[in-house]
Design an enzyme around this catalytic site. Structure first.
Site, PDB file in Angstrom:
ATOM      1  N   CYS A   2       0.860  -1.178   0.000  1.00 55.98           N
ATOM      2  CA  CYS A   2       0.000   0.000   0.000  1.00 55.98           C
ATOM      3  C   CYS A   2       0.899   1.232   0.000  1.00 55.98           C
ATOM      4  O   CYS A   2       2.087   1.153   0.298  1.00 55.98           O
ATOM      5  CB  CYS A   2      -0.870   0.008   1.239  1.00 55.98           C
ATOM      6  SG  CYS A   2      -1.842  -1.492   1.431  1.00 55.98           S
ATOM      7  N   ARG A  27       1.670   1.347  -5.980  1.00 59.75           N
ATOM      8  CA  ARG A  27       1.811   0.360  -4.896  1.00 59.75           C
ATOM      9  C   ARG A  27       0.521  -0.406  -4.635  1.00 59.75           C
ATOM     10  O   ARG A  27       0.523  -1.396  -3.915  1.00 59.75           O
ATOM     11  CB  ARG A  27       2.241   1.058  -3.607  1.00 59.75           C
ATOM     12  CG  ARG A  27       3.548   1.795  -3.726  1.00 59.75           C
ATOM     13  CD  ARG A  27       3.865   2.516  -2.446  1.00 59.75           C
ATOM     14  NE  ARG A  27       4.384   1.603  -1.450  1.00 59.75           N
ATOM     15  CZ  ARG A  27       5.661   1.305  -1.306  1.00 59.75           C
ATOM     16  NH1 ARG A  27       6.550   1.862  -2.099  1.00 59.75           N
ATOM     17  NH2 ARG A  27       6.057   0.477  -0.379  1.00 59.75           N
ATOM     18  N   TRP A  74      -3.522  -1.953  -1.414  1.00 56.42           N
ATOM     19  CA  TRP A  74      -3.476  -3.253  -2.074  1.00 56.42           C
ATOM     20  C   TRP A  74      -3.928  -4.240  -1.010  1.00 56.42           C
ATOM     21  O   TRP A  74      -3.235  -4.454  -0.013  1.00 56.42           O
ATOM     22  CB  TRP A  74      -2.055  -3.567  -2.548  1.00 56.42           C
ATOM     23  CG  TRP A  74      -1.988  -4.828  -3.358  1.00 56.42           C
ATOM     24  CD1 TRP A  74      -2.223  -4.954  -4.691  1.00 56.42           C
ATOM     25  CD2 TRP A  74      -1.655  -6.133  -2.885  1.00 56.42           C
ATOM     26  NE1 TRP A  74      -2.077  -6.265  -5.074  1.00 56.42           N
ATOM     27  CE2 TRP A  74      -1.730  -7.021  -3.986  1.00 56.42           C
ATOM     28  CE3 TRP A  74      -1.317  -6.667  -1.633  1.00 56.42           C
ATOM     29  CZ2 TRP A  74      -1.470  -8.381  -3.880  1.00 56.42           C
ATOM     30  CZ3 TRP A  74      -1.065  -8.032  -1.525  1.00 56.42           C
ATOM     31  CH2 TRP A  74      -1.135  -8.867  -2.654  1.00 56.42           C
ATOM     32  N   ASN A  98       0.724   0.021   5.845  1.00 58.31           N
ATOM     33  CA  ASN A  98       1.205  -0.817   4.757  1.00 58.31           C
ATOM     34  C   ASN A  98       1.872  -2.030   5.400  1.00 58.31           C
ATOM     35  O   ASN A  98       2.735  -1.861   6.252  1.00 58.31           O
ATOM     36  CB  ASN A  98       2.223  -0.043   3.905  1.00 58.31           C
ATOM     37  CG  ASN A  98       2.919  -0.932   2.896  1.00 58.31           C
ATOM     38  OD1 ASN A  98       2.368  -1.958   2.473  1.00 58.31           O
ATOM     39  ND2 ASN A  98       4.124  -0.544   2.492  1.00 58.31           N
ATOM     40  N   GLY A  99       1.471  -3.233   4.987  1.00 59.31           N
ATOM     41  CA  GLY A  99       2.088  -4.433   5.544  1.00 59.31           C
ATOM     42  C   GLY A  99       1.027  -5.365   6.113  1.00 59.31           C
ATOM     43  O   GLY A  99      -0.143  -5.276   5.763  1.00 59.31           O
ATOM     44  N   GLU A 478       9.583 -14.767 -19.589  1.00 64.61           N
ATOM     45  CA  GLU A 478       9.232 -13.345 -19.480  1.00 64.61           C
ATOM     46  C   GLU A 478       8.072 -12.994 -20.418  1.00 64.61           C
ATOM     47  O   GLU A 478       7.157 -12.254 -20.042  1.00 64.61           O
ATOM     48  CB  GLU A 478      10.483 -12.490 -19.774  1.00 64.61           C
ATOM     49  CG  GLU A 478      10.279 -10.989 -19.823  1.00 64.61           C
ATOM     50  CD  GLU A 478       9.816 -10.358 -18.509  1.00 64.61           C
ATOM     51  OE1 GLU A 478       9.637 -11.084 -17.516  1.00 64.61           O
ATOM     52  OE2 GLU A 478       9.583  -9.140 -18.516  1.00 64.61           O
ATOM     53  N   LYS A 482       4.529 -11.567 -19.037  1.00 63.20           N
ATOM     54  CA  LYS A 482       3.979 -10.285 -19.488  1.00 63.20           C
ATOM     55  C   LYS A 482       2.545 -10.466 -19.996  1.00 63.20           C
ATOM     56  O   LYS A 482       1.666  -9.667 -19.715  1.00 63.20           O
ATOM     57  CB  LYS A 482       4.837  -9.681 -20.610  1.00 63.20           C
ATOM     58  CG  LYS A 482       6.158  -9.112 -20.179  1.00 63.20           C
ATOM     59  CD  LYS A 482       6.072  -7.704 -19.673  1.00 63.20           C
ATOM     60  CE  LYS A 482       6.512  -7.436 -18.273  1.00 63.20           C
ATOM     61  NZ  LYS A 482       7.322  -8.155 -17.449  1.00 63.20           N
ATOM     62  N   GLU A 485       0.118 -11.146 -17.010  1.00 58.38           N
ATOM     63  CA  GLU A 485      -0.171 -10.099 -16.045  1.00 58.38           C
ATOM     64  C   GLU A 485      -0.956  -8.941 -16.616  1.00 58.38           C
ATOM     65  O   GLU A 485      -1.752  -8.344 -15.898  1.00 58.38           O
ATOM     66  CB  GLU A 485       1.097  -9.618 -15.328  1.00 58.38           C
ATOM     67  CG  GLU A 485       2.099  -8.906 -16.190  1.00 58.38           C
ATOM     68  CD  GLU A 485       3.324  -8.479 -15.400  1.00 58.38           C
ATOM     69  OE1 GLU A 485       3.213  -8.212 -14.203  1.00 58.38           O
ATOM     70  OE2 GLU A 485       4.405  -8.421 -15.996  1.00 58.38           O
ATOM     71  N   HIS A 501       8.552 -33.390 -23.371  1.00 65.30           N
ATOM     72  CA  HIS A 501       8.363 -33.979 -22.040  1.00 65.30           C
ATOM     73  C   HIS A 501       7.041 -33.545 -21.421  1.00 65.30           C
ATOM     74  O   HIS A 501       6.875 -33.631 -20.216  1.00 65.30           O
ATOM     75  CB  HIS A 501       9.544 -33.613 -21.132  1.00 65.30           C
ATOM     76  CG  HIS A 501      10.846 -34.092 -21.689  1.00 65.30           C
ATOM     77  ND1 HIS A 501      11.230 -35.415 -21.636  1.00 65.30           N
ATOM     78  CD2 HIS A 501      11.822 -33.432 -22.371  1.00 65.30           C
ATOM     79  CE1 HIS A 501      12.410 -35.547 -22.236  1.00 65.30           C
ATOM     80  NE2 HIS A 501      12.779 -34.361 -22.692  1.00 65.30           N
ATOM     81  N   LYS A 601       2.940  -2.712  -7.853  1.00 68.23           N
ATOM     82  CA  LYS A 601       4.303  -2.598  -8.375  1.00 68.23           C
ATOM     83  C   LYS A 601       5.347  -3.008  -7.342  1.00 68.23           C
ATOM     84  O   LYS A 601       6.357  -3.580  -7.672  1.00 68.23           O
ATOM     85  CB  LYS A 601       4.523  -1.147  -8.806  1.00 68.23           C
ATOM     86  CG  LYS A 601       5.875  -0.896  -9.409  1.00 68.23           C
ATOM     87  CD  LYS A 601       5.831  -1.054 -10.901  1.00 68.23           C
ATOM     88  CE  LYS A 601       7.182  -0.930 -11.537  1.00 68.23           C
ATOM     89  NZ  LYS A 601       7.357  -1.966 -12.571  1.00 68.23           N
TER      90      LYS A 601
HETATM   91  C1  F6R Z   1       6.462  -8.272 -13.728  1.00 70.30           C
HETATM   92  C2  F6R Z   1       6.949  -7.546 -12.580  1.00 70.30           C
HETATM   93  C3  F6R Z   1       7.180  -8.301 -11.318  1.00 70.30           C
HETATM   94  C4  F6R Z   1       8.440  -7.789 -10.612  1.00 70.30           C
HETATM   95  C5  F6R Z   1       8.589  -8.475  -9.242  1.00 70.30           C
HETATM   96  C6  F6R Z   1       9.858  -8.082  -8.539  1.00 70.30           C
HETATM   97  O1  F6R Z   1       6.322  -7.445 -14.828  1.00 70.30           O
HETATM   98  O2  F6R Z   1       7.149  -6.368 -12.620  1.00 70.30           O
HETATM   99  O3  F6R Z   1       7.254  -9.667 -11.549  1.00 70.30           O
HETATM  100  O4  F6R Z   1       9.546  -8.036 -11.412  1.00 70.30           O
HETATM  101  O5  F6R Z   1       7.486  -8.148  -8.440  1.00 70.30           O
HETATM  102  O6  F6R Z   1       9.885  -6.721  -8.271  1.00 70.30           O
HETATM  103  P1  F6R Z   1      11.233  -5.985  -7.946  1.00 70.30           P
HETATM  104  O7  F6R Z   1      12.088  -6.042  -9.152  1.00 70.30           O
HETATM  105  O8  F6R Z   1      10.825  -4.587  -7.590  1.00 70.30           O
HETATM  106  O9  F6R Z   1      11.860  -6.711  -6.797  1.00 70.30           O
END
Ligand code: F6R
Length: 606
Positions: A2, A27, A74, A98-99, A478, A482, A485, A501, A601
């Site tokens: 948050c 956040r 969040w 937050n937490g 990756e 992408k 998400e 496999h 994020k």
């Molecule tokens: C995916 C994404 C997340 C972050 C992950 C780690 O697009 O952004 O998977 O890579 O939450 O976050 P950081 O790099 O901030 O530790």
């Protein structure tokens, strides 16, 4: 996860709380709220959903005050409804958090038994009740706060108003970050420096266990033993400009397009372009390192996997890469002479921080590859390697990923040189290849129109399979991440050698199979996998380079020809089409690209 902001101000605070919350919305964006004190009475406005819903409420019912707190949520405990939105007000206390308060269930039972009535399903509300109860015994705010903190277990950043104490905010940190801002007759507290950017560039960071009381002029900070603590005030550069979307529709789109310039900035910090030498800051001697352990989550973990290929190949230095949430709990054995590298865009990811601490406590030397250089992870390590890509706002990581891979590439060259695996001629060649990467990334962005057309098809799919070999197997992960998400399409990323496999059973004429295969030492194997998939009716989207396009088996539904590149930088170049594809699929599906559902994020809870 948050976002928190508090202002002890001299002028109206409502607009400024909102401005800060906009910067913190990355956040979490399940709900938002603010509270202030008006004639000694606590008042709040809250709304479920994005910040604009709260703004609409405030337009109808403004809060005219000069001191206040705000929150963007969040959800962890309790659905994202108005009744669970922060601030929580109980008696004389308004709190944003937050937490996670891990012992909230036992505290709640105790408080209910004592006759207290709860209005929400959150863990946070226990903090408000506990503090209100302490205040009711006649304790002054700081003493009551201390007594409350002693009851809490878990991870928290707290920011609190006390009814009747007009010009005061209480704050505490145990885990998630909290920054104190020093203004002119005003004081601020927020989840990060970015939130305080519009008000001040003089910032101090609370340490774990710290708590503080802020008034107009200063913050009195105490450490976990209750002793006064002096936390240095740093001048943090304002980064307001980097938070604008410019002419782009979404931050993600902008951040994809920022990559040529971003990577150029990153690479410039790790090489000497005039002398064609690698120049990694931090003074670490790779010849004394026996092993590297990379810990990270999500996209940062995938960057680490690409780094492993590069470092092992160029420096013959063993690298382990592990998802931090697994690493921290499996009691891994630690080798002396090993270096742990925590990789994190935000520098605040709870699992990555815990995995780092696990290694540090067992005597490992530590480094961090981070974007946020004032973050907890950055401040905890022996060596910081910044990625220099500027604030990343889109929840889906793009420019931070390519910047992380750029740093790892430079580290691989430096390690190879230090360990005698690379001579001066090879060093110059590799450095020049790396310096050429931003131009190739820009060329790859030129594929956008072609990728938009492919996105129209992919957006109709229910499942997508990404395949690749070598570093492209990491990129397959990756690409799938992408897509999942931001466009909510089920996608799997696989090392193409694993196809037979299991995953080959998924192949049918409805499932796009995206194969990442530049013309490198793995190409022939990937081309065979392509044939196997097509023989079973699979619809292949083949992402390759000009030589790969010439040598590819006929029959792909689409061939995307990315610029030709040295294997040293092919992961950087091939990142672009997978990012663009995910972005345009999400746009075509009308998804909320920058704020996808359920995500945040910065993941400061485990
Ligand atoms: C995916 C994404 C997340 C972050 C992950 C780690 O697009 O952004 O998977 O890579 O939450 O976050 P950081 O790099 O901030 O530790």
């Amino acid at each position: 996860m948050c976002g928190i902001i508090g202002i002890v101000g001299t002028s109206p605070v409502q607009g400024r709380l909102i401005e800060s919350l906009k910067r913190l919305e990355y956040r979490g964006y399940d709900s938002a709220g603010i509270a202030a004190q008006i004639n000694g009475v606590l008042e709040r406005r809250r709304a479920p959903g994005k910040l604009r819903e709260l703004e609409a409420v405030l337009e109808r019912e403004p809060l005219n005050a000069t001191t206040g707190i705000g929150h963007t949520r969040w959800a962890t405990h309790g659905a994202p409804t108005e009744r669970n939105a922060h601030p929580h007000i109980v008696g004389r206390v308004a709190v944003v958090h937050n937490g996670i308060i891990e012992n909230f269930a036992e505290l709640k039972a105790e408080l209910i038994a004592a006759g207290r009535v709860f209005q929400s399903d959150t863990d946070t509300e226990v903090v408000a009740h506990l503090l209100d109860a302490e205040l009711a015994t006649g304790l002054p705010p700081l003493e009551a706060f201390k007594a409350t903190l002693a009851r809490l277990r878990g991870a928290f950043a707290l920011c609190i108003l006390i009814g009747g104490e007009d010009e005061v905010i209480l704050a505490a940190r145990n885990g998630p970050p909290l920054a104190i801002g020093y203004g002119d007759g005003e004081m601020y507290v927020g989840s990060d420096g970015l939130a305080l950017g519009p008000f001040t560039n003089r910032i101090a960071y609370l340490e774990d266990g710290d708590f503080a009381i802020l008034d107009h002029d200063t913050a009195r900070i105490f450490d976990q033993t209750g002793a006064p603590a002096d936390r240095p005030i740093k001048i943090v550069p304002a980064s307001a400009v980097m938070m604008e979307k410019g002419n782009y529709r979404h931050f993600m789109e902008k951040e994809i397009h920022d990559q040529p310039e971003g990577c150029q900035r990153t690479i410039a910090a790790y090489v000497d372009p005039l002398a064609s030498l690698v120049a990694v800051p931090g003074g670490l001697d790779f010849s004394t390192i026996e092993r590297i352990q990379i810990v990270a989550c999500g996209t940062s973990y995938i960057a680490g996997v690409i780094g492993r290929y590069l470092i092992e190949q160029l420096a013959d230095l063993p690298v382990d890469v592990e998802i931090a949430s697994e690493f921290r709990y499996r009691q891994p054995s630690i080798r002396s002479g090993a270096l742990v590298i925590a990789m994190s865009q935000s520098g605040e990811t709870a699992d990555t921080l815990a995995a780092l601490r696990y290694c540090q406590e067992r005597g490992m030397k530590s480094a961090a590859i981070v974007n946020a250089t004032e973050s907890t992870i950055a401040r905890s390590v022996d060596v910081v390697w910044p990625i220099h890509c500027g604030p990343e706002i889109g929840v889906a990581s793009t420019k931070a990923f390519t910047a992380q891979v750029s740093v790892l590439t430079a580290l691989a060259i430096a390690a190879g040189k230090a360990r005698g695996r690379i001579d001066a001629i090879e060093e110059a060649r590799l450095v020049n290849v790396l310096l050429g990467a931003p131009r190739l990334i820009a060329e790859a962005i030129g594929l956008e129109d072609a990728i938009k057309d492919i996105a129209a098809e992919v957006s109709k799919a229910r499942d997508v399979l990404y395949l690749g070999r070598g570093p492209m197997s990491a990129l397959a992960l990756e690409g799938a991440l992408k897509l999942k998400e931001i466009s909510y399409i089920h996608a799997e990323g696989y090392a193409a050698g694993e196809l037979k496999h299991g995953p080959i059973a998924l192949v049918d004429d409805q499932t796009p199979i995206i194969i990442l295969a530049p013309f490198d030492s793995w190409f022939e194997k990937s081309a065979s996998n392509m044939s196997e998939v097509m023989a079973r009716g699979g619809q292949v989207i083949f992402i390759t380079d000009p030589d790969g396009a010439r040598h590819a088996p006929a029959g792909a539904k689409v061939v995307v020809t990315a610029p030709s590149s040295d294997p040293l930088v092919s992961a950087l170049v091939m990142s672009v089409p997978i990012q663009l594809l995910a972005y345009h699929v999400a746009v075509q599906k009308g998804a909320d690209v920058d704020q996808p559902r359920n995500l945040a994020k910065s993941v400061t809870v485990e």
